[in-house]
Design a protein around this motif. Structure first.
Motif, PDB file in Angstrom:
ATOM      1  N   ALA A   1      -8.276 -16.684  12.943  1.00  0.00           N
ATOM      2  CA  ALA A   1      -9.098 -15.512  12.674  1.00  0.00           C
ATOM      3  C   ALA A   1     -10.476 -15.797  13.277  1.00  0.00           C
ATOM      4  O   ALA A   1     -10.894 -16.954  13.355  1.00  0.00           O
TER       5      ALA A   1
ATOM      6  N   GLU B   1     -16.143 -20.080   8.325  1.00  0.00           N
ATOM      7  CA  GLU B   1     -15.785 -20.247   6.918  1.00  0.00           C
ATOM      8  C   GLU B   1     -15.425 -21.692   6.580  1.00  0.00           C
ATOM      9  O   GLU B   1     -15.751 -22.191   5.498  1.00  0.00           O
TER      10      GLU B   1
ATOM     11  N   ARG C   1      -6.006 -21.151   4.549  1.00  0.00           N
ATOM     12  CA  ARG C   1      -4.833 -20.313   4.280  1.00  0.00           C
ATOM     13  C   ARG C   1      -4.209 -19.944   5.628  1.00  0.00           C
ATOM     14  O   ARG C   1      -4.904 -19.541   6.560  1.00  0.00           O
TER      15      ARG C   1
ATOM     16  N   GLU D   1      -0.810 -18.337   8.077  1.00  0.00           N
ATOM     17  CA  GLU D   1       0.375 -17.502   8.268  1.00  0.00           C
ATOM     18  C   GLU D   1       1.204 -18.053   9.416  1.00  0.00           C
ATOM     19  O   GLU D   1       0.658 -18.536  10.420  1.00  0.00           O
TER      20      GLU D   1
ATOM     21  N   ARG E   1       5.683 -11.913  10.398  1.00  0.00           N
ATOM     22  CA  ARG E   1       4.806 -12.938   9.839  1.00  0.00           C
ATOM     23  C   ARG E   1       5.261 -13.311   8.435  1.00  0.00           C
ATOM     24  O   ARG E   1       5.891 -12.509   7.746  1.00  0.00           O
TER      25      ARG E   1
ATOM     26  N   PRO F   1       3.767 -16.036   4.976  1.00  0.00           N
ATOM     27  CA  PRO F   1       2.727 -16.977   4.539  1.00  0.00           C
ATOM     28  C   PRO F   1       3.210 -18.418   4.624  1.00  0.00           C
ATOM     29  O   PRO F   1       4.389 -18.714   4.431  1.00  0.00           O
TER      30      PRO F   1
ATOM     31  N   GLU G   1      -1.588 -23.315  -3.712  1.00  0.00           N
ATOM     32  CA  GLU G   1      -2.815 -23.280  -2.905  1.00  0.00           C
ATOM     33  C   GLU G   1      -3.693 -24.492  -3.164  1.00  0.00           C
ATOM     34  O   GLU G   1      -4.912 -24.419  -3.140  1.00  0.00           O
TER      35      GLU G   1
ATOM     36  N   GLY H   1      -9.954 -19.879   1.955  1.00  0.00           N
ATOM     37  CA  GLY H   1      -9.523 -18.581   2.471  1.00  0.00           C
ATOM     38  C   GLY H   1      -8.813 -17.702   1.464  1.00  0.00           C
ATOM     39  O   GLY H   1      -7.750 -18.061   0.978  1.00  0.00           O
ATOM     40  N   SER H   2      -9.394 -16.549   1.165  1.00  0.00           N
ATOM     41  CA  SER H   2      -8.705 -15.555   0.339  1.00  0.00           C
ATOM     42  C   SER H   2      -7.696 -14.778   1.179  1.00  0.00           C
ATOM     43  O   SER H   2      -6.804 -14.130   0.656  1.00  0.00           O
ATOM     44  N   LYS H   3      -7.853 -14.851   2.494  1.00  0.00           N
ATOM     45  CA  LYS H   3      -6.904 -14.250   3.443  1.00  0.00           C
ATOM     46  C   LYS H   3      -6.644 -15.280   4.538  1.00  0.00           C
ATOM     47  O   LYS H   3      -7.400 -16.245   4.705  1.00  0.00           O
ATOM     48  N   PRO H   4      -5.561 -15.120   5.305  1.00  0.00           N
ATOM     49  CA  PRO H   4      -5.228 -16.113   6.329  1.00  0.00           C
ATOM     50  C   PRO H   4      -6.339 -16.284   7.363  1.00  0.00           C
ATOM     51  O   PRO H   4      -6.883 -15.307   7.880  1.00  0.00           O
ATOM     52  N   LEU H   5      -6.640 -17.536   7.655  1.00  0.00           N
ATOM     53  CA  LEU H   5      -7.639 -17.870   8.675  1.00  0.00           C
ATOM     54  C   LEU H   5      -7.009 -18.569   9.879  1.00  0.00           C
ATOM     55  O   LEU H   5      -7.602 -18.598  10.955  1.00  0.00           O
TER      56      LEU H   5
END
Length: 313
Positions: free
Chosen positions: A114, A120, A137, A139, A155, A157, A163, A220-224
């Protein structure tokens, strides 16, 4: 190993190179093009890129770098290894040894981030000075590759269970891939580089040493980070976990056996013999087949008992 030849980047200010990015590549220019543009898209610009051309043709790599020379602005160097370094881990070490910043990350030529990955991840380690590394995080991106371009299929996870990056999980299998991991540069001086003997699973073996050395934070709260996989690809376009599946199995056993021998030398074999027998017997006892067999035996014994009681009457 052949002596690497390199094109060195111009000198830059120390604060402009907080992260050294190591990019291993070999004869897959379309994927390398995507990876180079991926690095250039990062919102954090304080990085230095080391491209390790591990036995591949020189000209396609040099062309791609020349096309982006203005955008790189002196932040890139390339190491051409004629004949190859001998392993992916040896190639990674060539890049790590050239690290000049606070952090190191391996960005292979077929994976992506990302745009905010570096920003981050660096912020996470700046905020936690005791952590030795940060894991993003991630994918898995399944794709097809026709030799000139990649087409995404789906895709899914790929994250550590709960986590949390733990030795408990790493003992079973690797849960953090190189594209996901930002490591403090000093850690390589403290625990050593990647094991060049390993032609596979070298990142897993390094992670085992890393987790024994200190804590790895999950970010990461979302994939990085995006780990690209091409199950149907062959040759240089394939992933090592598929194209080199035999190597993965062999070197997985090699690492486990090496560590087991070291443990036995220090502690003896008695406890391990007990555990091996206990686990095998427990697994057999609770297996579905054994459970069905025990139930059938009980039904049969119950039937025989009822039959004897009926005869007595």
């Amino acid at each position: 190993m052949p002596e690497p030849r390199e094109r060195v980047a111009p000198a830059r200010r120390r604060d402009a190179e907080r992260v050294t990015i190591v990019m291993r590549t070999k004869d897959r220019a379309p994927l390398l093009r995507r990876a180079l543009d991926d690095v250039l898209a990062q919102t954090l610009a304080a990085w230095h890129l080391v491209v390790v051309n591990d036995g591949g043709a020189r000209q396609p790599v040099d062309v791609l770098l020349t096309e982006r020379e203005t955008a790189f602005d002196g932040r890139v160097e390339v190491v051409h290894v004629d004949g190859g370094s001998g392993s992916m881990e040896a190639a990674a070490n060539l890049g790590v040894e050239r690290a000049r910043g606070d952090f190191v990350v391996v960005h292979d030529d077929d994976d992506t981030w990302a745009p905010t990955f570096l920003e981050e991840m660096v912020a996470a380690l700046d905020a936690d000075e005791e952590a030795v590394a940060a894991a993003a995080r991630t994918e898995i991106v399944h794709e097809d590759f026709d030799g000139t371009s990649a087409t995404e299929i789906r895709r899914e996870p790929f994250v550590p269970p709960g986590e949390v990056v733990s030795l408990f999980d790493l003992l079973r299998t690797n849960r953090v891939v190189p594209i996901s991991l930002l490591v403090r540069r000093r850690v390589y001086d403290e625990i050593g580089l990647y094991d060049p003997v390993l032609k596979a699973v070298g990142d897993w073996e390094f992670n085992l040493r890393l987790l024994q050395h200190g804590r790895v934070v999950f970010v990461g709260s979302k994939p990085l980070a995006f780990w690209h996989q091409r199950r149907r690809a062959e040759g240089t376009a394939s992933n090592s976990i598929f194209g080199g599946a035999d190597h993965h199995l062999f070197f997985d056993r090699h690492v486990r056996d090496r560590e087991l021998r070291d443990y036995i030398e220090r502690n003896g074999i008695g406890g391990l013999l007990f555990l091996a027998g206990y686990i095998e017997e427990t697994a057999r006892y609770y297996s579905l087949q054994e459970t069905v067999r025990r139930v059938l035996h009980r039904v049969r014994d119950r039937g025989r008992t009822l039959l004897r009681l009926g005869r007595r009457r």
